[in-house]
Design an enzyme around this catalytic site. Sequence first.
Site, mmCIF file in Angstrom:
data_model
loop_
_atom_site.group_PDB
_atom_site.id
_atom_site.type_symbol
_atom_site.label_atom_id
_atom_site.label_comp_id
_atom_site.label_asym_id
_atom_site.label_seq_id
_atom_site.Cartn_x
_atom_site.Cartn_y
_atom_site.Cartn_z
ATOM 1 N NE ARG A 55 -34.777 -58.965 56.607
ATOM 2 C CZ ARG A 55 -33.474 -58.935 57.163
ATOM 3 N NH1 ARG A 55 -33.480 -59.805 57.585
ATOM 4 N NH2 ARG A 55 -33.035 -57.989 57.499
ATOM 5 C CE LYS A 84 -40.368 -48.872 29.956
ATOM 6 N NZ LYS A 84 -39.268 -49.922 29.348
ATOM 7 N NE ARG A 105 -43.435 -56.359 50.252
ATOM 8 C CZ ARG A 105 -42.596 -57.305 51.369
ATOM 9 N NH1 ARG A 105 -42.870 -58.507 51.723
ATOM 10 N NH2 ARG A 105 -42.748 -56.104 51.850
ATOM 11 C CG HIS A 133 -45.518 -61.683 53.970
ATOM 12 N ND1 HIS A 133 -45.416 -62.040 53.338
ATOM 13 C CD2 HIS A 133 -44.782 -61.234 54.624
ATOM 14 C CE1 HIS A 133 -44.176 -62.177 53.033
ATOM 15 N NE2 HIS A 133 -43.468 -61.994 53.904
#
Lengths: 307, 148
Positions: A55, A84, A105, A133
Amino acid sequence: MANSLLNLDLVSISDLNKTQILSILARAEQLKRQPQPNLLRGKVIASCFFEASTRTRLSFETAVQRLGGQLIGFADANNTSGKKGETLSDSIQMISRYADALIMRHPREGAARLAAEISRVPVINGGDGANQHPSQTLLDLFSIFECRGQLEGVKVAFVGDLKYGRTVHSLAQALALFGAQLFFVAPSSLGMPDYLIEELNEKNIKWQRLDSLEQAIDSAEFLYMTRIQKERLDPTEYMHIASQYILRAQHLEQASPKLRVLHPLPRVDEIQPEVDQMPQAYYFQQAENGLYARQALLSLILGATEE
Amino acid sequence: MHHLQVEAIANGTVIDHIPAGKGLKIIHRLQLKHKDIRLTIGLNLPSNAMQHKDLIKINDLQLTPEKAAEFALFAPDATINVISHYRVTQKYRMQKPEQLRGLFQCPNTNCITRFEPIASWFAVKQADNQLKLRCQYCERSFSEDLFQ
Ligand SMILES: [Zn+2]
């Protein structure tokens, strides 16, 4: 007027002052009215999702595309060097040398602040674990601003899980800059955290706990609904309590047609589908507004202005 | 002179007026940095000002106000006596640092500082009668009991 957002990192909504928030909202309104498909032409934006969030990613990436910018990046941790064994610090060192700005994010709290310290280009936090956020808060504010013409003194009722909902916390903090009046409707175990209540008191913000959704509908101009997750309550409590926080069409039949219902989405059953047809439903427009808020943010941070 | 209730030391530092129960936390911090340090500790000593207190004597280590500030989290009102040749040569109140870097691990197990090669970083806030540390990364605030 000088653009104080130029090259700014946006990690937390508290990184912004009132003037900066208002300039983002004004720009969002302009961009909604008059699209600017070339504003970010020649800019490369890195969209780095160390954790999947379809979203938020779609909204940010559409915002970049709508302004004519180019995207690089990845949609989840499976393809990244982190798998990795590369540190986040090294990943950011590298990516920030490729792009003009970085949207990220990450599943861990504080990741965006760290990235902002390391990056040579502005970092926009698209969510760091349970922490911040900020672009969600901006689109919430923009939705209120758009409906009402200003934020000053707005009455907002928050409903549902107010303890764990970070969107609720950030929005309440931002609204406190604008002398808002806040109402809280939540099960006793999921109320607003003490530190936030203290913050509101310090800022002389009027707030009140209400016992029911009905009271909230009578008192507020905006109803900000959130989901109560099953695992936050014990099962019997959940059965008895959760239904009191579900919004149905009948709740809104007598309500002011000017009331607006907001929700950060995705919803499950806390807003019944029948509510979608009511004049007060505004959550899909709110999601759309995410595009304009994010376009505004990107264009101001990158200093892309047009006469 | 004020009677210290524990055997005198020739050179070193006495940390006095530590809230009862917090002495061992300071000892733990001291031992992390100075493995072979020689310490004498008094626990639950009677005190006029605070009823009960802990007290620590550190041999051969003279703490500067900057070095001592690490312990402000556990003993914000401690008094520090620097001793040379059995005499108190400097006496000062604990100073409250504005920030602490690289000293304590963030108690939030999902904080990025636990996974990356970076120093922890806390802003120090006074909350009621105690100090709280706010992580500059995960933005959470923690009270003293969450730190070792
Ligand atoms: Zn932290």
